[in-house]
Design a protein around this motif. Structure first.
Motif, PDB file in Angstrom:
ATOM      1  N   GLY A 169      68.840  33.385  67.012  1.00 17.43           N
ATOM      2  CA  GLY A 169      68.149  33.610  65.739  1.00 17.43           C
ATOM      3  C   GLY A 169      66.862  32.819  65.582  1.00 17.43           C
ATOM      4  O   GLY A 169      66.091  33.084  64.664  1.00 17.43           O
ATOM      5  N   LYS A 170      66.596  31.873  66.480  1.00 19.96           N
ATOM      6  CA  LYS A 170      65.357  31.085  66.318  1.00 19.96           C
ATOM      7  C   LYS A 170      64.135  31.977  66.575  1.00 19.96           C
ATOM      8  O   LYS A 170      64.018  32.594  67.636  1.00 19.96           O
ATOM      9  N   GLN A 171      63.273  32.043  65.609  1.00 21.54           N
ATOM     10  CA  GLN A 171      62.078  32.897  65.727  1.00 21.54           C
ATOM     11  C   GLN A 171      60.862  32.033  66.054  1.00 21.54           C
ATOM     12  O   GLN A 171      60.558  31.112  65.311  1.00 21.54           O
ATOM     13  N   PRO A 172      60.166  32.323  67.130  1.00 20.67           N
ATOM     14  CA  PRO A 172      58.972  31.543  67.417  1.00 20.67           C
ATOM     15  C   PRO A 172      57.778  32.046  66.602  1.00 20.67           C
ATOM     16  O   PRO A 172      57.758  33.202  66.188  1.00 20.67           O
ATOM     17  N   ALA A 173      56.812  31.177  66.367  1.00 25.53           N
ATOM     18  CA  ALA A 173      55.547  31.652  65.783  1.00 25.53           C
ATOM     19  C   ALA A 173      54.833  32.449  66.869  1.00 25.53           C
ATOM     20  O   ALA A 173      54.874  32.075  68.039  1.00 25.53           O
ATOM     21  N   ILE A 174      54.229  33.562  66.488  1.00 28.07           N
ATOM     22  CA  ILE A 174      53.548  34.403  67.482  1.00 28.07           C
ATOM     23  C   ILE A 174      52.036  34.261  67.268  1.00 28.07           C
ATOM     24  O   ILE A 174      51.555  34.414  66.154  1.00 28.07           O
ATOM     25  N   VAL A 175      51.326  33.983  68.335  1.00 28.34           N
ATOM     26  CA  VAL A 175      49.865  33.904  68.252  1.00 28.34           C
ATOM     27  C   VAL A 175      49.293  34.862  69.295  1.00 28.34           C
ATOM     28  O   VAL A 175      49.559  34.718  70.490  1.00 28.34           O
ATOM     29  N   ARG A 176      48.543  35.867  68.817  1.00 29.10           N
ATOM     30  CA  ARG A 176      47.992  36.864  69.756  1.00 29.10           C
ATOM     31  C   ARG A 176      46.621  36.396  70.251  1.00 29.10           C
ATOM     32  O   ARG A 176      45.805  35.929  69.453  1.00 29.10           O
ATOM     33  N   TYR A 177      46.431  36.545  71.524  1.00 22.89           N
ATOM     34  CA  TYR A 177      45.153  36.157  72.138  1.00 22.89           C
ATOM     35  C   TYR A 177      44.531  37.366  72.804  1.00 22.89           C
ATOM     36  O   TYR A 177      45.235  38.113  73.492  1.00 22.89           O
ATOM     37  N   ALA A 178      43.235  37.533  72.670  1.00 27.41           N
ATOM     38  CA  ALA A 178      42.573  38.615  73.414  1.00 27.41           C
ATOM     39  C   ALA A 178      42.240  38.068  74.803  1.00 27.41           C
ATOM     40  O   ALA A 178      41.787  36.932  74.930  1.00 27.41           O
ATOM     41  N   SER A 179      42.489  38.873  75.827  1.00 23.79           N
ATOM     42  CA  SER A 179      42.241  38.366  77.183  1.00 23.79           C
ATOM     43  C   SER A 179      40.737  38.322  77.475  1.00 23.79           C
ATOM     44  O   SER A 179      40.278  37.534  78.288  1.00 23.79           O
ATOM     45  N   GLU A 180      39.998  39.239  76.820  1.00 16.38           N
ATOM     46  CA  GLU A 180      38.558  39.413  77.074  1.00 16.38           C
ATOM     47  C   GLU A 180      38.278  39.665  78.541  1.00 16.38           C
ATOM     48  O   GLU A 180      37.256  39.247  79.086  1.00 16.38           O
ATOM     49  N   LEU A 181      39.244  40.330  79.202  1.00 12.98           N
ATOM     50  CA  LEU A 181      39.029  40.641  80.614  1.00 12.98           C
ATOM     51  C   LEU A 181      38.143  41.867  80.736  1.00 12.98           C
ATOM     52  O   LEU A 181      38.193  42.774  79.908  1.00 12.98           O
ATOM     53  N   ASP A 182      37.396  41.884  81.803  1.00  6.13           N
ATOM     54  CA  ASP A 182      36.528  43.005  82.083  1.00  6.13           C
ATOM     55  C   ASP A 182      36.932  43.496  83.477  1.00  6.13           C
ATOM     56  O   ASP A 182      37.003  42.698  84.421  1.00  6.13           O
ATOM     57  N   ALA A 183      37.249  44.780  83.572  1.00  2.17           N
ATOM     58  CA  ALA A 183      37.768  45.314  84.843  1.00  2.17           C
ATOM     59  C   ALA A 183      36.864  44.953  86.020  1.00  2.17           C
ATOM     60  O   ALA A 183      37.338  44.705  87.136  1.00  2.17           O
ATOM     61  N   SER A 184      35.560  44.881  85.764  1.00  2.00           N
ATOM     62  CA  SER A 184      34.634  44.632  86.876  1.00  2.00           C
ATOM     63  C   SER A 184      34.743  43.189  87.395  1.00  2.00           C
ATOM     64  O   SER A 184      34.281  42.883  88.492  1.00  2.00           O
ATOM     65  N   SER A 185      35.394  42.303  86.603  1.00  2.00           N
ATOM     66  CA  SER A 185      35.495  40.915  87.053  1.00  2.00           C
ATOM     67  C   SER A 185      36.751  40.691  87.912  1.00  2.00           C
ATOM     68  O   SER A 185      36.973  39.600  88.432  1.00  2.00           O
ATOM     69  N   LEU A 186      37.587  41.711  88.023  1.00  2.00           N
ATOM     70  CA  LEU A 186      38.813  41.563  88.808  1.00  2.00           C
ATOM     71  C   LEU A 186      38.545  42.002  90.250  1.00  2.00           C
ATOM     72  O   LEU A 186      38.172  43.153  90.489  1.00  2.00           O
ATOM     73  N   ARG A 187      38.774  41.095  91.171  1.00  2.00           N
ATOM     74  CA  ARG A 187      38.485  41.433  92.567  1.00  2.00           C
ATOM     75  C   ARG A 187      39.597  42.237  93.209  1.00  2.00           C
ATOM     76  O   ARG A 187      39.418  42.824  94.254  1.00  2.00           O
ATOM     77  N   GLN A 188      40.791  42.225  92.582  1.00  2.00           N
ATOM     78  CA  GLN A 188      41.849  43.104  93.085  1.00  2.00           C
ATOM     79  C   GLN A 188      42.414  43.882  91.897  1.00  2.00           C
ATOM     80  O   GLN A 188      42.465  43.362  90.804  1.00  2.00           O
ATOM     81  N   ILE A 189      42.847  45.115  92.159  1.00  2.00           N
ATOM     82  CA  ILE A 189      43.652  45.807  91.146  1.00  2.00           C
ATOM     83  C   ILE A 189      44.870  46.394  91.862  1.00  2.00           C
ATOM     84  O   ILE A 189      44.784  46.750  93.045  1.00  2.00           O
TER      85      ILE A 189
END
Ligand code: FAD
Length: 326
Positions: A169-189
């Motif tokens: 029953g313990k509920q954690p506080a939820i904090v949403r973060y945007a990754s701000e990822l850009d597909a072009s910055s990923l060297r592998q997919i």
């Protein structure tokens, strides 16, 4: 700096046992430092899994939800995590010392210019934090402390720490973060994931591991180990000699260049006990060795040694366990 952050690696909402062990030790760390126990969930549509982390003790769960994180990539996960750590500034981040953690933690440490302690099996709390890790293939231990005041990056060996006590029953506080990822910055997919179903418990998570070495003599003979493993609910491992012979796939190799296992029971069949093999299994609680050579090194670490032909002993063990567990 504030917070003990757990990298809560998950696959389709399933967490490995090590994550609960990290939350268990993380609670102790957080209480010791007087800080919050935090976890980070990364992936696509993962927020619903935060409850599980709350019930395992997390006070706060950061959720980084992004289709670019649907499958693990070093760039995607490292970049998103570094952004979170740079903003939140936790005192310490714990990663599992598994395939993902071993890849991700050093990438994150490098980007943050932070120190790292790897494959930690104990934390000492007196006189500042010290992290104990095996070195020289388990022959000695290093006690690592951090000298800078940057975030400490630590990877945790599976099965080395007590799992968190559940808090239903313990509920954690939820904090949403945007990754701000850009597909072009990923060297592998990752374009596709092809799963191979084994139906067997994962090697590093198993309570019992039955391993075979060169003494098994062929791939087909591993069948008798699989039968024993089925009765015991065990995983099947192998020495490097057995893997090099092509009898088992590399992911089942136990040892210095394979996986490190710490089960309650490790049964070594036809394995001589080379130092590189011991590095992967000597922290098992009970070791049983079956070897026809009474001088084999494996007997030096074994709690129970059976000097015999494994092809005679293993089927008898299987039958006896079947009767005992029926
Ligand atoms: P062997 O040493 O050949 O032993 C076979 C054993 O089976 C013998 O003791 C024999 O008495 C017994 N036997 C034979 N027939 C029977 C029978 N019918 N019944 C009962 N017993 C029988 N090894 C690993 O395992 N994991 C690693 O991660 C690893 N990493 C390495 C990294 C490096 C850099 C190096 C140099 C080596 C590494 N090795 C590793 C290899 C290691 O040194 C050994 O060569 C290897 O562990 C030997 O495997 P084994 O015990 O199966 O084979």
């Amino acid at each position: 700096m504030a917070g003990v952050l757990i990298f809560a690696d998950q696959k389709e909402g399933k967490f490995r046992k090590v994550i609960f062990e990290m939350l268990g030790e993380g609670r102790k760390l957080a209480d010791h430092l007087g800080e919050e126990l935090q976890a980070v969930l990364m992936g696509q549509n993962v927020e619903e899994y935060a409850t599980v982390l709350g019930e395992a003790g997390a006070d706060k769960v950061f959720v980084i939800d992004d289709p670019l994180l649907a499958n693990y990539t070093t760039d995607g996960f490292a970049n998103a995590l570094v952004k979170l750590i740079s903003t939140e500034n936790p005192s310490i981040v714990l990663f599992p010392n598994n395939a993902v953690g071993k890849d991700l933690a050093p990438a994150v440490a490098q980007k943050l210019n932070a120190g790292q302690a790897s494959d930690v099996i104990a934390i000492e709390y007196d006189n500042g934090l010290r992290f104990k890790r095996p070195i020289y293939a388990g022959k000695a231990f290093a006690h690592v402390s951090f000298t800078s005041n940057r975030t400490m990056i630590v990877t945790i060996r599976p099965k080395a720490f007590e799992a968190a006590t559940p808090q239903p029953g313990k509920q954690p506080a939820i904090v949403r973060y945007a990754s701000e990822l850009d597909a072009s910055s990923l060297r592998q997919i990752v374009k596709d994931v092809v799963r191979k179903a084994s139906g067997r418990v994962e090697l590093t998570e198993a309570d019992i591991v039955v391993s075979g070495g060169r003494g098994m003599k062929s791939a087909e003979n591993f069948k008798i180990l699989e039968e024993l493993a089925d009765v015991l609910g065990a995983a099947v491992g192998a020495s490097r000699a057995a893997v090099d012979e092509g009898w088992r796939e590399p992911q089942y190799q136990v040892g210095q260049t394979g996986k490190v296992v710490s089960p309650t029971l490790y049964i070594a069949c036809g394995i001589s006990g080379a130092i590189q093999h011991l590095a992967g299994m000597s922290s098992s609680k009970y070791i049983v060795a079956i070897n026809k050579d009474p001088e084999a090194e494996i007997f030096k670490v074994a709690d129970y040694g059976i000097v015999a032909d494994l092809f005679e002993v293993v089927p008898v063990l299987t039958e006896e366990f079947k009767k005992a567990l029926a």
